[in-house]
Design an enzyme around this catalytic site. Structure first.
Site, PDB file in Angstrom:
ATOM      1  N   HIS A 144       0.850  -1.196   0.000  1.00  0.00           N
ATOM      2  CA  HIS A 144       0.000   0.000   0.000  1.00  0.00           C
ATOM      3  C   HIS A 144       0.882   1.243   0.000  1.00  0.00           C
ATOM      4  CE1 HIS A 144      -3.285  -2.706   1.261  1.00  0.00           C
ATOM      5  NE2 HIS A 144      -4.065  -1.795   0.706  1.00  0.00           N
ATOM      6  N   LYS A 202      -0.471   4.849   4.542  1.00  0.00           N
ATOM      7  CA  LYS A 202      -1.349   3.917   5.279  1.00  0.00           C
ATOM      8  C   LYS A 202      -0.817   3.715   6.698  1.00  0.00           C
ATOM      9  CE  LYS A 202      -3.739  -0.517   4.948  1.00  0.00           C
ATOM     10  NZ  LYS A 202      -5.026   0.068   5.366  1.00  0.00           N
TER      11      LYS A 202
HETATM   12  P1  NAD Z   1      -7.173   9.408   4.322  1.00  0.00           P
HETATM   13  O1  NAD Z   1      -6.320   9.680   5.521  1.00  0.00           O
HETATM   14  O2  NAD Z   1      -6.765   9.966   3.007  1.00  0.00           O
HETATM   15  O3  NAD Z   1      -8.670   9.924   4.603  1.00  0.00           O
HETATM   16  C1  NAD Z   1      -9.306   9.849   5.843  1.00  0.00           C
HETATM   17  C2  NAD Z   1     -10.055  11.167   6.034  1.00  0.00           C
HETATM   18  O4  NAD Z   1     -10.858  11.060   7.221  1.00  0.00           O
HETATM   19  C3  NAD Z   1      -9.095  12.347   6.227  1.00  0.00           C
HETATM   20  O5  NAD Z   1      -9.443  13.421   5.365  1.00  0.00           O
HETATM   21  C4  NAD Z   1      -9.289  12.706   7.695  1.00  0.00           C
HETATM   22  O6  NAD Z   1      -9.093  14.087   7.961  1.00  0.00           O
HETATM   23  C5  NAD Z   1     -10.764  12.295   7.876  1.00  0.00           C
HETATM   24  N1  NAD Z   1     -11.130  12.203   9.285  1.00  0.00           N
HETATM   25  C6  NAD Z   1     -10.380  11.787  10.344  1.00  0.00           C
HETATM   26  N2  NAD Z   1     -11.058  11.943  11.498  1.00  0.00           N
HETATM   27  C7  NAD Z   1     -12.272  12.453  11.172  1.00  0.00           C
HETATM   28  C8  NAD Z   1     -13.413  12.861  11.923  1.00  0.00           C
HETATM   29  N3  NAD Z   1     -13.454  12.773  13.275  1.00  0.00           N
HETATM   30  N4  NAD Z   1     -14.487  13.330  11.240  1.00  0.00           N
HETATM   31  C9  NAD Z   1     -14.486  13.443   9.900  1.00  0.00           C
HETATM   32  N5  NAD Z   1     -13.409  13.123   9.129  1.00  0.00           N
HETATM   33  C10 NAD Z   1     -12.327  12.627   9.767  1.00  0.00           C
HETATM   34  O7  NAD Z   1      -7.337   7.835   4.250  1.00  0.00           O
HETATM   35  P2  NAD Z   1      -7.936   6.934   3.056  1.00  0.00           P
HETATM   36  O8  NAD Z   1      -6.805   6.387   2.247  1.00  0.00           O
HETATM   37  O9  NAD Z   1      -9.058   7.650   2.387  1.00  0.00           O
HETATM   38  O10 NAD Z   1      -8.515   5.711   3.917  1.00  0.00           O
HETATM   39  C11 NAD Z   1      -9.457   5.924   4.955  1.00  0.00           C
HETATM   40  C12 NAD Z   1      -9.786   4.600   5.625  1.00  0.00           C
HETATM   41  O11 NAD Z   1     -10.433   3.735   4.686  1.00  0.00           O
HETATM   42  C13 NAD Z   1      -8.573   3.816   6.141  1.00  0.00           C
HETATM   43  O12 NAD Z   1      -8.942   3.123   7.327  1.00  0.00           O
HETATM   44  C14 NAD Z   1      -8.291   2.829   5.011  1.00  0.00           C
HETATM   45  O13 NAD Z   1      -7.602   1.684   5.435  1.00  0.00           O
HETATM   46  C15 NAD Z   1      -9.705   2.517   4.590  1.00  0.00           C
HETATM   47  N6  NAD Z   1      -9.859   2.006   3.214  1.00  0.00           N
HETATM   48  C16 NAD Z   1     -10.707   0.966   3.061  1.00  0.00           C
HETATM   49  C17 NAD Z   1     -10.977   0.489   1.800  1.00  0.00           C
HETATM   50  C18 NAD Z   1     -11.984  -0.617   1.642  1.00  0.00           C
HETATM   51  O14 NAD Z   1     -12.267  -1.024   0.501  1.00  0.00           O
HETATM   52  N7  NAD Z   1     -12.594  -1.091   2.743  1.00  0.00           N
HETATM   53  C19 NAD Z   1     -10.340   1.042   0.682  1.00  0.00           C
HETATM   54  C20 NAD Z   1      -9.481   2.129   0.877  1.00  0.00           C
HETATM   55  C21 NAD Z   1      -9.251   2.615   2.163  1.00  0.00           C
END
Ligand code: NAD
Length: 264
Positions: A153, A157
């Site tokens: 990744h 991450k």
């Molecule tokens: P990222 O860090 O780019 O985005 C997360 C966002 O959430 C950020 O903008 C952050 O500021 C925001 N955030 C944090 N706390 C918050 C709060 N209290 N209220 C509102 N917003 C808040 O991360 P990402 O790459 O977009 O991934 C996010 C999550 O999704 C991770 O846990 C990742 O592992 C997961 N993910 C899952 C899948 C899937 O298919 N299940 C795919 C991609 C990512």
């Protein structure tokens, strides 16, 4: 129209979700959140998505009043808080957040049971097919084949191994009637001794901007088989999450995964 709130809209997944919702015919963006102190607070969601005005302002607290579905790809603590708000207001959820502790996971599952919720470690359609294939391959190949899981990744991450890698390893273990917690070995270093026959090795690489790459290897003398999924962009997950949003909007309360959405 299905009215959707995107939690963490300025994030990598949040931005793709927001843009795909604005481009869809049957989903309407009615709310967007970001973490307290984020510079997107109070701005029009269109601003952070590189679009014209959406008239949806980014807030700290999830706006559940006029929503049908909330989609959360954020962090465990904030997703738990969103789950409490959605459960209280009867708003369905699609949750992709990974990295929950065991206690957080128990609380999250108990909370969202009150509403329809799809919770999946990976929303890609092809990955969900791989979940099935991995278990079947392990069952067919049997105990003669060593199993190792490798994932890669992007450098940002924060949890490892990925939720998807854990799910793949659980599937392989299930195909061999093993309990993953009893046989998993994370990475290897130093004089480890010979590999035990039943262990399942897991390895995590973090580099560059890789959206997600997962392989499950099955090795025996003379050959190995690699079953691999490569996400070329986050749209693989975002499009699956929107499919899940359409599913939960019409589902009864309960916890579902992508296998239910795809009728696998
Ligand atoms: P990222 O860090 O780019 O985005 C997360 C966002 O959430 C950020 O903008 C952050 O500021 C925001 N955030 C944090 N706390 C918050 C709060 N209290 N209220 C509102 N917003 C808040 O991360 P990402 O790459 O977009 O991934 C996010 C999550 O999704 C991770 O846990 C990742 O592992 C997961 N993910 C899952 C899948 C899937 O298919 N299940 C795919 C991609 C990512």
């Amino acid at each position: 129209m299905i009215r959707v709130v995107v939690c963490g809209i300025a994030g990598r997944m949040g931005q793709r979700l927001g843009n795909l919702i604005l481009d869809s015919d049957d989903l309407q963006l009615v709310g967007a959140t970001e973490r307290p102190g984020h510079d997107a607070q109070g701005r029009d969601a269109g601003d952070v998505l590189g679009r014209s005005s959406t008239k949806v302002l980014i807030t700290e607290v999830i706006p559940v009043a006029d929503a049908d579905v909330a989609i959360a790809f954020t962090a465990p603590a904030s997703t738990l808080a969103d789950a409490r708000a959605c459960a209280a207001a009867g708003v369905a959820m699609v949750v992709g957040t990974t990295g929950f502790s065991a206690d957080e996971l128990t609380e999250f599952k108990a909370t969202v049971a009150a509403v329809p919720c799809v919770f999946a470690p990976n929303f890609s359609t092809a990955m969900n097919v791989l979940f099935k294939l991995v278990e079947e391959a392990a069952r067919i190949l049997g105990d003669d084949y060593d199993i190792e899981v490798l994932e890669a990744h992007h450098r940002h991450k924060v949890d490892a191994p990925s939720g998807t890698a854990i799910r793949l390893a659980q599937g392989a273990a299930a195909g061999l009637q093993r309990n993953l917690d009893d046989v998993v070995v994370h990475g290897r270093q130093g004089v480890t001794g010979e590999r035990t026959r039943k262990e399942i090795g897991m390895h995590a690489m973090r580099l560059g901007d890789v959206a997600g790459d997962h392989s499950v290897f099955y090795g025996a003398p003379g050959e190995f088989l690699e079953l691999r999924h490569h996400a070329t962009s986050r749209d693989a997950f975002a499009l699956g999450a929107l499919r899940a949003a359409r599913f939960v909007a019409a589902a009864k309360p309960g916890l579902y995964d992508m296998g239910d959405v795809l009728a696998l």
